[in-house]
Motif scaffolding. Structure first.
Motif, short mmCIF file in Angstrom:
data_model
loop_
_atom_site.label_atom_id
_atom_site.label_comp_id
_atom_site.label_asym_id
_atom_site.label_seq_id
_atom_site.Cartn_x
_atom_site.Cartn_y
_atom_site.Cartn_z
N GLU A 142 0.53 -1.16 -0.23
CA GLU A 142 -0.14 0.13 0.05
C GLU A 142 1.17 1.06 0.46
OE1 GLU A 142 -3.69 -1.65 2.35
OE2 GLU A 142 -2.63 -1.16 3.48
N ALA A 143 1.86 1.26 0.82
CA ALA A 143 3.25 2.22 1.18
C ALA A 143 3.46 3.01 -0.62
CB ALA A 143 3.89 2.13 1.96
N ALA A 144 3.86 1.68 -1.53
CA ALA A 144 4.39 1.53 -2.35
C ALA A 144 3.27 2.58 -3.71
CB ALA A 144 5.38 -0.49 -3.53
N ARG A 145 2.04 1.84 -3.42
CA ARG A 145 1.16 2.49 -4.78
C ARG A 145 0.84 3.95 -4.11
NH1 ARG A 145 -3.41 -1.77 -3.89
NH2 ARG A 145 -4.34 0.17 -4.01
N LEU A 146 0.87 3.79 -3.02
CA LEU A 146 0.64 5.63 -2.77
C LEU A 146 1.53 6.16 -2.97
CD1 LEU A 146 -1.52 7.93 -1.17
CD2 LEU A 146 0.14 7.12 1.21
N ALA A 147 2.79 5.80 -2.91
CA ALA A 147 3.85 6.49 -3.15
C ALA A 147 3.80 7.10 -5.06
CB ALA A 147 5.47 6.21 -2.86
N GLU A 148 3.28 6.35 -5.71
CA GLU A 148 3.68 5.86 -7.04
C GLU A 148 1.94 7.05 -7.53
OE1 GLU A 148 2.66 2.44 -9.19
OE2 GLU A 148 4.25 1.37 -8.06
N PHE A 149 1.41 6.92 -7.16
CA PHE A 149 0.14 7.53 -7.07
C PHE A 149 0.69 9.63 -6.92
CE2 PHE A 149 -3.84 9.94 -5.52
CZ PHE A 149 -4.34 9.92 -7.05
N THR A 150 1.47 9.53 -5.67
CA THR A 150 1.34 10.98 -5.70
C THR A 150 2.43 11.37 -5.85
OG1 THR A 150 3.19 10.55 -3.53
CG2 THR A 150 0.80 10.96 -2.88
N ALA A 151 3.54 10.57 -6.95
CA ALA A 151 4.54 10.96 -7.79
C ALA A 151 3.92 11.44 -9.12
CB ALA A 151 5.72 9.94 -8.01
#
Length: 168
Positions: A142-151
């Motif tokens: 979930e943390a990796a997906r959130l980082a991708e989304f915000t980038a």
């Protein structure tokens, strides 16, 4: 079987013996104006037998007697206030659906507001004392997906922004 039938018969007789006799048929006043005034009074007077109905709607014998008495008082020229005062003298403030606002009836008028205020205060205290729910930590996926989304969101162009190729 005979015993049950006899018991049902005796119970039925006892119940009908305790029932309120039906009201005598109403005799409206001849003049429509005083009759209309009496009917308005009927709506504000509580039946002392039923206690949840106005005498206008009550089938009880006492309500019929009260309707006849009110008509007599209206025909005699008494004012609405004089009629209400006499009913309160006889039966107490409870006989009126809208009791007068004075020291003896203050509790009657204020209790609903006190109950509502107490309930609202209790809910407010309960809501403040209740701990906020704790958020669960994000899993690594979930943390990796959130980082991708915000980038991706940072690199995306704002659709409301003006085009850099058009001169203002």
């Amino acid at each position: 079987m005979r015993r049950q039938l006899l018991f049902a018969l005796v119970a039925g007789v006892m119940l009908t013996a305790q029932a309120e006799p039906p009201a005598a048929p109403d005799r409206p006043l001849a003049n429509p104006a005083p009759e209309a005034r009496a009917r308005v009074l009927f709506e504000d007077i509580r039946c002392v037998v039923c206690q949840h109905e106005a005498i206008a709607d009550s089938p009880a014998g006492v309500a019929g007697d009260m309707r006849a008495w009110v008509r007599e008082q209206v025909a005699a020229g008494r004012t609405d206030q004089q009629i209400r005062d006499e009913l309160v003298r006889r039966y107490g403030d409870y006989v009126l659906f809208t009791p007068p606002f004075r020291a003896e009836t203050l509790l009657l008028w204020l209790v609903p507001f006190l109950i509502a205020g107490g309930a609202a205060g209790g809910l407010a205290i309960w809501a403040r004392r209740r701990p906020p729910p704790e958020a669960e930590p994000l899993s690594p996926e979930e943390a990796a997906r959130l980082a991708e989304f915000t980038a991706a969101a940072r690199n995306r162009r704002d659709p409301a922004a003006p085009s850099p190729h058009v001169e203002p």
